[in-house]
Write a protein that holds these residues in place. Structure first.
Motif, mmCIF file in Angstrom:
data_model
loop_
_atom_site.group_PDB
_atom_site.id
_atom_site.type_symbol
_atom_site.label_atom_id
_atom_site.label_comp_id
_atom_site.label_asym_id
_atom_site.label_seq_id
_atom_site.Cartn_x
_atom_site.Cartn_y
_atom_site.Cartn_z
ATOM 1 N N MET A 118 55.849 68.982 45.957
ATOM 2 C CA MET A 118 55.909 70.617 46.333
ATOM 3 C C MET A 118 55.278 70.770 45.790
ATOM 4 N N ASP A 119 54.308 71.258 46.893
ATOM 5 C CA ASP A 119 53.104 71.995 46.636
ATOM 6 C C ASP A 119 54.041 73.691 46.829
ATOM 7 N N LEU A 120 54.119 74.319 45.156
ATOM 8 C CA LEU A 120 54.779 75.331 45.140
ATOM 9 C C LEU A 120 53.634 76.969 45.343
ATOM 10 N N ASP A 121 52.731 76.299 45.355
ATOM 11 C CA ASP A 121 51.833 77.546 45.259
ATOM 12 C C ASP A 121 50.809 77.839 46.580
ATOM 13 N N PHE A 122 51.381 76.991 47.632
ATOM 14 C CA PHE A 122 50.568 76.178 48.848
ATOM 15 C C PHE A 122 48.774 76.683 48.717
ATOM 16 N N GLU A 141 57.504 66.693 37.085
ATOM 17 C CA GLU A 141 56.390 66.544 36.667
ATOM 18 C C GLU A 141 56.236 67.352 37.233
ATOM 19 N N LEU A 142 55.233 68.313 36.072
ATOM 20 C CA LEU A 142 54.536 69.853 36.767
ATOM 21 C C LEU A 142 53.153 70.107 36.235
ATOM 22 N N ASP A 143 52.523 69.973 37.024
ATOM 23 C CA ASP A 143 51.313 70.708 36.750
ATOM 24 C C ASP A 143 50.417 71.809 37.226
ATOM 25 N N THR A 144 50.588 72.894 36.855
ATOM 26 C CA THR A 144 50.311 74.825 37.396
ATOM 27 C C THR A 144 48.853 74.731 37.556
ATOM 28 N N ASN A 145 48.280 73.628 36.478
ATOM 29 C CA ASN A 145 46.487 74.583 36.286
ATOM 30 C C ASN A 145 45.573 72.698 36.210
ATOM 31 N N TYR A 146 46.133 71.942 36.969
ATOM 32 C CA TYR A 146 45.598 70.532 37.421
ATOM 33 C C TYR A 146 44.891 70.458 36.638
ATOM 34 N N ASN A 147 44.841 69.957 34.577
ATOM 35 C CA ASN A 147 44.476 69.974 33.609
ATOM 36 C C ASN A 147 44.842 68.210 33.957
ATOM 37 N N ALA A 148 45.733 66.999 34.156
ATOM 38 C CA ALA A 148 46.120 66.000 33.585
ATOM 39 C C ALA A 148 46.262 66.190 32.465
ATOM 40 N N ARG A 149 47.270 67.308 31.969
ATOM 41 C CA ARG A 149 48.038 66.939 30.713
ATOM 42 C C ARG A 149 48.891 67.196 30.499
ATOM 43 N N SER A 150 49.487 67.986 31.211
ATOM 44 C CA SER A 150 51.184 68.286 31.806
ATOM 45 C C SER A 150 51.653 66.252 32.303
ATOM 46 N N THR A 151 52.754 66.476 32.790
ATOM 47 C CA THR A 151 53.498 65.379 33.166
ATOM 48 C C THR A 151 53.293 64.400 34.649
ATOM 49 N N SER A 152 52.339 65.494 35.055
ATOM 50 C CA SER A 152 51.720 65.310 36.513
ATOM 51 C C SER A 152 50.969 64.728 36.637
ATOM 52 N N GLY A 153 50.400 64.854 38.561
ATOM 53 C CA GLY A 153 48.999 64.925 38.658
ATOM 54 C C GLY A 153 47.757 65.310 38.286
ATOM 55 N N ASP A 154 46.782 64.864 38.319
ATOM 56 C CA ASP A 154 45.325 65.742 38.581
ATOM 57 C C ASP A 154 45.093 66.535 40.189
ATOM 58 N N THR A 155 43.232 66.622 39.884
ATOM 59 C CA THR A 155 43.265 67.844 40.877
ATOM 60 C C THR A 155 43.013 67.093 42.321
ATOM 61 N N SER A 156 42.713 65.478 41.677
ATOM 62 C CA SER A 156 42.601 64.911 43.150
ATOM 63 C C SER A 156 43.915 64.337 44.394
ATOM 64 N N ARG A 157 45.260 64.713 43.715
ATOM 65 C CA ARG A 157 46.835 64.805 44.638
ATOM 66 C C ARG A 157 46.636 66.290 45.190
ATOM 67 N N LYS A 158 45.410 66.403 45.965
ATOM 68 C CA LYS A 158 45.090 67.572 47.030
ATOM 69 C C LYS A 158 45.942 66.708 48.251
ATOM 70 N N ARG A 159 46.331 67.605 49.346
ATOM 71 C CA ARG A 159 46.894 67.189 49.941
ATOM 72 C C ARG A 159 46.319 68.020 51.342
ATOM 73 N N CYS A 160 46.227 68.032 52.548
ATOM 74 C CA CYS A 160 45.916 68.815 53.792
ATOM 75 C C CYS A 160 47.345 68.296 54.817
#
Length: 160
Positions: A118-122, A141-160
């Protein structure tokens, strides 16, 4: 307008629920991040190819009747007992009707929901990944600041 407001309220609830589930927990913070569509550094990578359109039948639905698809269902044809059957492999949704997909649902060959992204903030990046087995959530896995320190992905997980 009402539909958009309902969507925002729904997403706010999902986001709040996800935050409360992960709040204060560092368990799993040392796990490797999922690094992109179809690739994972985790011990058991999830099958993101289920949402690839190649070789699949696509059904598009227009929920808000603006002549643009809002839901995409991808089906793979397979033979069962000598008959051809369509198996849902993926469902994608555009929740805020901006033309970009916001949620991806991945199904196994038996029709069971295995994973949601899910992209919660669009903003075009995955914020929440939910892994399911046997109908139960086994990991979020939740990562809202894309620092790759939480249990989810990094900034490369961009979807368009």
């Amino acid at each position: 307008m009402r539909r958009t407001l309902r969507t925002i309220v729904l997403l706010s609830g999902v986001f709040a629920l996800a935050l409360s589930a992960c709040k204060g927990s560092t368990k799993g913070a040392d796990k490797p991040p999922v690094t992109g569509r179809g690739k994972s550094t985790a011990a058991k990578p999830e099958d993101r190819t289920r949402c690839d359109v190649k070789g699949k039948r696509i059904v598009k639905l227009d929920i808000n009747q603006d002549k643009q698809p809002d839901v995409w269902k991808l089906y793979k044809t397979r033979v069962e007992g000598g008959a051809k059957v369509d198996v849902l492999t993926c469902k994608e949704r555009d929740l805020n009707f901006d033309g970009r997909k916001d949620i991806w649902y991945y199904y196994d060959d038996d029709g069971n929901l295995r994973m949601e992204e899910m992209d919660l903030d669009f903003d075009g990046r995955i914020d929440l990944v939910t892994i399911r087995r046997g109908g139960k959530v086994i990991r979020q896995e939740l990562d809202t600041n894309y620092n790759a320190r939480s249990t989810s992905g990094d900034t490369s997980r961009k979807r368009c």
